[in-house]
Write an enzyme that holds these catalytic residues in place. Structure first.
Site, mmCIF file in Angstrom:
data_model
loop_
_atom_site.group_PDB
_atom_site.id
_atom_site.type_symbol
_atom_site.label_atom_id
_atom_site.label_comp_id
_atom_site.label_asym_id
_atom_site.label_seq_id
_atom_site.Cartn_x
_atom_site.Cartn_y
_atom_site.Cartn_z
ATOM 1 N N HIS A 110 33.757 25.932 40.355
ATOM 2 C CA HIS A 110 34.146 27.245 40.889
ATOM 3 C C HIS A 110 35.600 27.552 40.545
ATOM 4 C CE1 HIS A 110 34.127 30.516 43.998
ATOM 5 N NE2 HIS A 110 35.428 30.222 43.997
ATOM 6 N N GLU A 111 36.494 26.623 40.867
ATOM 7 C CA GLU A 111 37.909 26.869 40.604
ATOM 8 C C GLU A 111 38.196 26.910 39.111
ATOM 9 O OE1 GLU A 111 39.642 28.006 42.858
ATOM 10 O OE2 GLU A 111 38.359 27.422 44.539
ATOM 11 N N HIS A 163 37.550 30.384 37.934
ATOM 12 C CA HIS A 163 38.746 31.209 38.128
ATOM 13 C C HIS A 163 39.776 30.901 37.037
ATOM 14 C CE1 HIS A 163 37.929 33.184 41.905
ATOM 15 N NE2 HIS A 163 37.831 32.068 42.603
ATOM 16 N N HIS A 179 39.066 32.605 33.892
ATOM 17 C CA HIS A 179 39.388 34.027 34.018
ATOM 18 C C HIS A 179 40.861 34.256 33.652
ATOM 19 C CE1 HIS A 179 38.533 37.853 36.663
ATOM 20 N NE2 HIS A 179 38.600 38.125 35.384
#
Length: 695
Positions: free
Chosen positions: A479-480, A483, A486
């Site tokens: 998940h991190e 990010h 991104h």
């Protein structure tokens, strides 16, 4: 000339925050930076930025895009640099001196930004350009930047009368202080509490858990002992596996009481004041509630739309949970227990039930989910999707010996980013997991490559043993890293639109979407290897893991949605309604029919997402809003028959990961998927659709 004035240039040179960094990739020289250096650096940064903004505001030339909007984008470079280092350390490796500085910085930051964001002359220049934006011949990204700049100033109160501006500035200063106070209280409560585990207290706990508990004790200066802290990476595994009901109750009650102990760290009064001030600020800006103000500038647009999504999910999740509760109670009775299922029992009996029904428990798979292997898996997926490669660098300064750094290159071998991973829990780090940056990508004055951080709180292995992750931990890592991608893949001109500078209810799409690859059989077959033998994950265990993924999803959904609904109610009802925070919490949970055997994922006094600052205030729902998109978006790869399909991956790169805030998020999603997201994808992913349809 005074002695102080004579020494000023010399002291500036002595402060590493104020001079060029002679380090690899011009990264912060953390070993040279002391807490007392930050306030002088901020003073200089504030002064520089104020002078730059004054020059833009009073430019005698007619306002145009370059001398106003682009000039604003170029301003504040020193402030951005100092802030990024400061907040990275306050969150990931704080100490009393840094936390004390944080109180002063938060106040000074508000006092610096208030007169800028409410400057009528500056806003007049921006509004003038916004009014005639269609005639300026701007690129799509420039038009988006102009619109976002105008919106940001307008929503900050630049159009208010002078009396309202004065009051808004006072509110902003006070909210900055209260947000810092809230996070400091929470950190202090978490730091002060631990539970020592004697030999008899370790029954049922895995060897890797006990090793991590020993490492945590070592970290706190208790060599030879084993302790459980209030880090979620300790709490949830203990509640799942310890047969000691008394210890489960003790740990659970301490965990949900963080910030709510009636001591010096109690956050209750802070919450009351924050909510009252937020409501007042929204009304000054012409909105009936803070939620109405906040959500206008989001994908959801209105509190009604948010409530509609949450209630759509709440009903089937609650029905599933009530059935699960009855099943767990039957198990307790069958085992001869003469007690009612309590909140500190749920995870323990749910795990036993999962072992019975799915023949799977986390302890069986953890030896195959070592941290190093999961990092490799995350990197490999990024290589196959986007052509990235990762080379570890030992020459880049770090803030703690556990921090690792990788240089990231694209498929042509060109430097793309620097990536820091800070994975282990420690007393100096706030709880949770997050991504941030030390430098954002931009191309305004030459190409600037991003410097991205992932910070987690995994339990550290002891005595040279690797850190072993639970399936939830592994998902958090992906998940991190989503990010992080991104930020790393951002390809925009202007810094304000870089990376994760998007609506809150869109920012979780790249991260939650990336979680899907962690659970894919072909990824697990390659990277889930036993930490001792190197043997791959057995097919039988893999099948059982996949089958067990949707187990207990009613519980997980209920604890999240209850928190999201409470966040919404805090910010839609009059602040006077929540003057008694405990009564408000009880009343709202009763209203939605919250099962007594489940606590919210975040009780108010520890709800840092919405009270340590306002980034997720009225916006905790965003994770679920984004999940509608991520569940639907991964379907594009499934429909292509290849989870690394090059054509789909290219669209994902171009339309989602690289475009930052340069496009409207709905437009970006439709460009990637070819249509709007299909809401039931979320219910299917969580295994709740059948319950919903049966209802």
């Amino acid at each position: 000339m005074s002695e102080d004035q004579a020494q000023a240039p010399q002291s500036a040179q002595a402060n590493p925050l104020l001079r060029p960094w002679q380090t690899p990739f011009e990264t912060p020289p953390f070993a040279e930076i002391a807490p007392e250096m930050f306030l002088p650096a901020f003073e200089q940064a504030f002064a520089d930025h104020a002078a730059e903004v004054a020059a833009i505001t009073h430019d005698p030339a007619q306002a145009d895009f370059d001398n106003t909007i682009t000039a604003l984008e170029r301003s504040g470079k020193l402030l951005t640099r100092v802030s990024s280092v400061f907040y990275a350390l306050v969150s990931a490796h704080s100490n009393p001196a840094l936390l004390e500085a944080d109180k002063e910085v938060s106040l000074r930051m508000a006092r610096h930004w208030n007169p800028i964001m409410m400057n009528a002359v500056l806003f007049g220049r921006i509004a003038q350009l916004h009014e005639k934006r269609a005639t300026l011949g701007l690129t799509a990204e420039q038009l988006r930047l102009l619109e976002r700049t105008y919106t940001r100033f307008h929503r900050a109160g630049a159009g208010l009368d002078e009396a309202a501006k004065v009051r808004m500035a006072e509110i902003n200063e006070r909210l900055a202080h209260l947000g810092t106070t809230f996070s400091h209280h929470l950190l202090a409560d978490e730091q002060e509490w631990f539970m020592e585990l004697g030999e008899a207290d370790r029954e049922g706990l895995s060897d890797s858990f006990v090793a991590a508990a020993r490492a945590a004790a070592e970290e706190r200066g208790l060599p030879g002992k084993a302790i459980v802290t209030l880090s979620r990476s300790f709490v949830e595994p203990f509640l799942k596996t310890s047969p000691r009901r008394d210890l489960r109750e003790k740990l659970y009650k301490a965990f949900i009481a963080r910030g709510d102990n009636g001591n010096a760290n109690d956050n209750t009064a802070t919450i009351v004041e924050i909510l009252a001030l937020r409501e007042e600020s929204a009304r000054l800006l012409g909105y009936p509630t803070f939620a109405a103000y906040r959500l206008e500038d989001s994908m959801a647009k209105t509190p009604q739309a948010v409530r509609g999504l949450l209630e759509r999910v709440w009903k089937p999740a609650r029905e599933r949970t009530l059935r699960d509760r009855d099943g767990l109670q039957e198990m307790i009775v069958a085992e001869g227990g003469n007690f009612a299922l309590a909140a500190w029992d749920w995870r323990y009996y749910a795990e036993k039930l999962r072992q019975m029904k799915a023949n799977f428990d986390d302890a069986a798979i953890k030896p195959y989910l070592s941290l190093d292997h999961m990092i490799e898996a995350a990197f490999d997926c990024a290589a196959r999707l986007f052509g990235l490669s990762f080379e570890e660098r030992k020459d880049v300064p770090v803030w703690h010996p556990d921090v690792r750094v990788w240089e990231v290159r694209d498929r042509d071998g060109k430097h793309t980013a620097l990536f820091y991973g800070d994975y282990f829990a420690r007393p100096s780090k706030r709880s949770g997991a997050w991504m941030t940056s030390l430098r954002d990508q931009q191309k305004l004055d030459g190409e600037v490559a991003p410097v991205i951080l992932n910070v987690c709180n995994f339990s550290k292995g002891a005595d040279g043993e690797p850190s072993l992750l639970s399936p939830d931990d592994a998902r958090t890592l992906f998940h991190e890293f989503g990010h992080g991608l991104h930020g790393m893949l951002s390809d925009v001109v202007y810094p304000s639109l870089s990376g994760t500078s998007v609506f809150t209810d869109f920012v979780e799409l790249p991260s939650q979407l990336y979680e899907h690859w962690q659970e894919q059989p072909q990824v697990l077959r390659q990277f889930a290897r036993h930490y001792q033998t190197g043997e791959p994950l057995p097919d039988d265990l893999l099948r059982r893991f996949i089958a067990a993924r949707k187990f207990n999803q009613g519980f997980a959904t209920v604890e999240f949605v209850a928190s999201a609904l409470l966040d919404l109610e805090f910010h839609t009802q009059p602040a006077s309604a929540s003057a008694d925070v405990h009564a408000f919490e009880s009343r709202e949970l009763e209203k939605i029919g919250m099962p007594a055997e489940i606590a919210m994922r975040h009780r108010p006094q520890q709800f840092g997402h919405i009270f340590s600052g306002d980034h997720y205030a009225s916006g905790y729902y965003s994770y679920m809003w984004s999940e509608v998109m991520d569940a639907d978006a991964f379907g594009a790869f499934e429909e292509a028959g290849n989870i690394f399909d090059p054509a789909v991956a290219k669209r994902l790169h171009d339309d989602i990961y690289s475009s930052g805030g340069s496009r409207d998020p709905e437009e970006a999603y439709v460009a990637f998927r070819g249509r709007e997201p299909e809401p039931d994808a979320l219910l299917r992913r969580r295994g709740l659709l059948e319950t919903s349809e049966a209802a």
